[in-house]
Design an enzyme around this catalytic site. Structure first.
Site, PDB file in Angstrom:
ATOM      1  N   LYS A  61       0.848  -1.187   0.000  1.00 25.83           N
ATOM      2  CA  LYS A  61       0.000   0.000   0.000  1.00 25.83           C
ATOM      3  C   LYS A  61       0.885   1.239   0.000  1.00 25.83           C
ATOM      4  O   LYS A  61       1.758   1.395   0.877  1.00 25.83           O
ATOM      5  CB  LYS A  61      -0.908  -0.004   1.234  1.00 25.83           C
ATOM      6  CG  LYS A  61      -2.040  -1.002   1.125  1.00 25.83           C
ATOM      7  CD  LYS A  61      -2.965  -0.680  -0.031  1.00 25.83           C
ATOM      8  CE  LYS A  61      -4.256  -1.458   0.047  1.00 25.83           C
ATOM      9  NZ  LYS A  61      -5.090  -1.237  -1.150  1.00 25.83           N
ATOM     10  N   ASP A  87      -0.147  -0.329  -4.688  1.00 23.57           N
ATOM     11  CA  ASP A  87      -1.542   0.130  -4.798  1.00 23.57           C
ATOM     12  C   ASP A  87      -1.671   1.433  -4.029  1.00 23.57           C
ATOM     13  O   ASP A  87      -1.469   1.473  -2.814  1.00 23.57           O
ATOM     14  CB  ASP A  87      -2.475  -0.933  -4.195  1.00 23.57           C
ATOM     15  CG  ASP A  87      -3.944  -0.534  -4.287  1.00 23.57           C
ATOM     16  OD1 ASP A  87      -4.237   0.541  -4.842  1.00 23.57           O
ATOM     17  OD2 ASP A  87      -4.796  -1.309  -3.798  1.00 23.57           O
ATOM     18  N   GLU A 138      -1.372   0.003  -9.139  1.00 27.52           N
ATOM     19  CA  GLU A 138      -2.844   0.016  -9.030  1.00 27.52           C
ATOM     20  C   GLU A 138      -3.334   1.362  -8.493  1.00 27.52           C
ATOM     21  O   GLU A 138      -2.816   1.832  -7.466  1.00 27.52           O
ATOM     22  CB  GLU A 138      -3.253  -1.119  -8.082  1.00 27.52           C
ATOM     23  CG  GLU A 138      -4.742  -1.286  -7.861  1.00 27.52           C
ATOM     24  CD  GLU A 138      -5.051  -2.587  -7.107  1.00 27.52           C
ATOM     25  OE1 GLU A 138      -4.485  -3.651  -7.470  1.00 27.52           O
ATOM     26  OE2 GLU A 138      -5.833  -2.551  -6.149  1.00 27.52           O
ATOM     27  N   ASP A 190      -8.935  -0.565  -9.974  1.00 27.04           N
ATOM     28  CA  ASP A 190      -9.617  -1.292  -8.895  1.00 27.04           C
ATOM     29  C   ASP A 190     -10.926  -0.575  -8.587  1.00 27.04           C
ATOM     30  O   ASP A 190     -11.917  -0.754  -9.277  1.00 27.04           O
ATOM     31  CB  ASP A 190      -8.687  -1.395  -7.678  1.00 27.04           C
ATOM     32  CG  ASP A 190      -9.358  -2.005  -6.461  1.00 27.04           C
ATOM     33  OD1 ASP A 190     -10.463  -2.555  -6.604  1.00 27.04           O
ATOM     34  OD2 ASP A 190      -8.796  -1.928  -5.344  1.00 27.04           O
ATOM     35  N   LYS A 242     -12.910  -8.324  -8.087  1.00 22.94           N
ATOM     36  CA  LYS A 242     -13.235  -8.603  -6.686  1.00 22.94           C
ATOM     37  C   LYS A 242     -14.626  -9.219  -6.619  1.00 22.94           C
ATOM     38  O   LYS A 242     -15.619  -8.541  -6.924  1.00 22.94           O
ATOM     39  CB  LYS A 242     -13.175  -7.318  -5.859  1.00 22.94           C
ATOM     40  CG  LYS A 242     -11.767  -6.743  -5.758  1.00 22.94           C
ATOM     41  CD  LYS A 242     -11.703  -5.573  -4.797  1.00 22.94           C
ATOM     42  CE  LYS A 242     -10.259  -5.102  -4.622  1.00 22.94           C
ATOM     43  NZ  LYS A 242     -10.136  -3.895  -3.782  1.00 22.94           N
ATOM     44  N   GLN A 267     -11.076  -7.417  -1.113  1.00 27.42           N
ATOM     45  CA  GLN A 267     -11.925  -6.343  -0.586  1.00 27.42           C
ATOM     46  C   GLN A 267     -11.822  -6.318   0.941  1.00 27.42           C
ATOM     47  O   GLN A 267     -12.761  -5.973   1.619  1.00 27.42           O
ATOM     48  CB  GLN A 267     -13.357  -6.542  -1.053  1.00 27.42           C
ATOM     49  CG  GLN A 267     -14.226  -5.304  -0.946  1.00 27.42           C
ATOM     50  CD  GLN A 267     -13.597  -4.094  -1.579  1.00 27.42           C
ATOM     51  OE1 GLN A 267     -13.618  -3.955  -2.781  1.00 27.42           O
ATOM     52  NE2 GLN A 267     -13.020  -3.198  -0.780  1.00 27.42           N
TER      53      GLN A 267
HETATM   54  C1  MUC Z   1      -7.459  -2.573  -2.387  1.00 30.19           C
HETATM   55  O1  MUC Z   1      -7.040  -3.313  -3.269  1.00 30.19           O
HETATM   56  O2  MUC Z   1      -7.547  -1.384  -2.619  1.00 30.19           O
HETATM   57  C2  MUC Z   1      -8.741  -1.163   0.162  1.00 30.19           C
HETATM   58  C3  MUC Z   1      -9.707  -0.321  -0.290  1.00 30.19           C
HETATM   59  C4  MUC Z   1     -10.510  -1.045  -1.162  1.00 30.19           C
HETATM   60  O3  MUC Z   1     -11.472  -0.657  -1.817  1.00 30.19           O
HETATM   61  O4  MUC Z   1     -10.077  -2.328  -1.252  1.00 30.19           O
HETATM   62  C5  MUC Z   1      -8.974  -2.496  -0.384  1.00 30.19           C
HETATM   63  C6  MUC Z   1      -7.849  -3.160  -1.061  1.00 30.19           C
HETATM   64 MG    MG Z   2      -6.768  -1.580  -4.709  1.00 27.11          MG
END
Ligand code: MUC
Ligand code: MG
Length: 369
Positions: free
Chosen positions: A162, A191, A217, A242, A266, A294
């Site tokens: 992240k 991401d 991402e 995403d 997802k 998610q």
């Molecule tokens: C992700 O991949 O972003 C965090 C916020 C969301 O919408 O999903 C998670 C993981």
């Molecule tokens: Mg994401």
């Protein structure tokens, strides 16, 4: 084979430590267990995770929309009427995780009724996936220690990092520390949950050009339309949509407009039915996919691997299947196990979700009637 009743049960399970990222944080899994009964006496199960920061749904809104709008519309329909069920659900806009949990619970019922795994019914490609672990925000040393623990304990060698805080002085340094500590044999991707601007994103990617990142991402918002297109054109690795592409239509728009050239699927937001559409359109357009997370519990994770294992193109990359490890407990009778960096589907009809009644009684937030 008719749907006879539907339950939406809110429950809350604390995390051992909060998962933090640029658009929010989660410290309690406030999800909704969805149970769809058929008149054959079978029960299909799935979960809907409330993610107000991504979809605007809350735990209360998920329960309310299922009880007051969706259940009256689809009780009495055949479990095989999947398109008609979706047509009914789609009379209401949004509510993606509520609709998806219903869709997956219906697929679970279909599998149980036919005595077949849902993975086999969807595509039957394999029965497991490589696992990618998502590293939430923490001090760089803690993120490195967590990655090492995941590698040493579960054999996980792919990490989604992240980013989206401060590109320089924090995010880039975290990625560098991970690469230095874990060596060349692990896969790293980033991401940003829209936390950077397009120009910050490209500067950061350039500064990390020696780190062998494999995906980028949602580094900046898709609404930065021209900046995002420019970033994707200049991005050295596939750029994954995403939260900006959560429906088949949004996916097509982003791929065709150059806002992304890869897609996170997802099941929590597109169930099995719409995840199939997104996968097939991505395959057809030549866009890579990744099975995303998610921040699912074990029920949601089992649904993700059930779908991801079913198709060739979803198994090419590791799926994000491990963040349930951060939860203090879960509802399954038999916990999921990641072995040698892989997670398997359940060898049982349907999705194989079995709920432990004592755990449900402990964590449910309603009065149980
Ligand atoms: C992700 O991949 O972003 C965090 C916020 C969301 O919408 O999903 C998670 C993981
Ligand atoms: Mg994401």
């Amino acid at each position: 084979m008719k749907i006879s009743s539907i339950e939406a049960i809110p429950f809350a399970i604390p995390y051992l430590k909060p998962l933090r990222f640029a658009s929010g944080e989660v410290d309690v899994a406030k999800h909704v267990l969805v149970r769809v009964r058929s008149d054959d006496g079978l029960i299909g199960v799935a979960e809907a995770p409330a993610r107000p920061f991504t979809y605007g749904e809350t735990q209360e809104s998920i329960v309310a929309v299922i009880e007051t709008i969706f259940a009256p519309q689809i009780v009495g329909m055949s479990i095989l009427d999947r398109e008609a069920i979706h047509a009914a659900l789609d009379r209401t806009v949004a509510n993606p995780t509520a609709k998806s949990a219903l869709d997956m619970a219906v697929w679970d019922l279909i599998g149980q009724t036919l005595g077949q795994q849902v993975t086999a019914l969807l595509g039957g490609y394999s029965d497991s996936m490589r696992v990618s672990h998502m590293l939430g925000f923490a001090e760089p040393a803690k993120m490195v220690a967590e990655a090492e623990r995941m590698r040493d304990t579960f054999g996980i060698t792919t990490f989604k990092v992240k980013v989206g805080r401060k590109p320089f002085g924090l995010d880039v340094e975290v990625c560098r520390a991970l690469r230095e500590a874990l060596g060349p044999d692990i896969e790293l991707y980033v991401d940003g949950n829209r936390g950077w601007t397009p120009s910050e994103s490209l500067r950061a990617l350039n500064a990390m050009s020696d780190l062998d990142l494999t995906l980028a991402e949602e580094l900046c918002p898709a609404d930065d339309v021209l900046g995002r297109k420019w970033l994707v054109e200049n991005c050295p690795v596939p750029f994954v949509a995403d939260e900006s592409a959560t429906t088949p239509g949004e996916v097509t728009r982003e791929l065709l407009s150059g806002a992304a050239n890869a897609v996170s699927i997802k099941t929590a937001r597109t169930g099995f039915s719409h995840s199939q559409r997104i996968l097939f359109q991505s395959d057809g357009l030549g866009a890579e996919v990744v099975m995303g997370n998610q921040i699912d519990g074990q029920i949601g994770t089992l649904c993700t691997v059930t779908f991801g294992a079913a198709f060739r193109s979803t198994t090419l990359r590791a799926g994000e299947l491990s963040n349930f490890l951060d939860m203090s407990d879960d509802l399954l009778t038999e916990p999921l196990e990641i072995v040698d960096g892989r997670l398997s589907t359940r060898q049982a009809p349907g999705t194989g979700i079995q709920i432990d009644p004592e755990k449900l009684a402990k964590y449910r937030l309603d009065d149980g009637n």
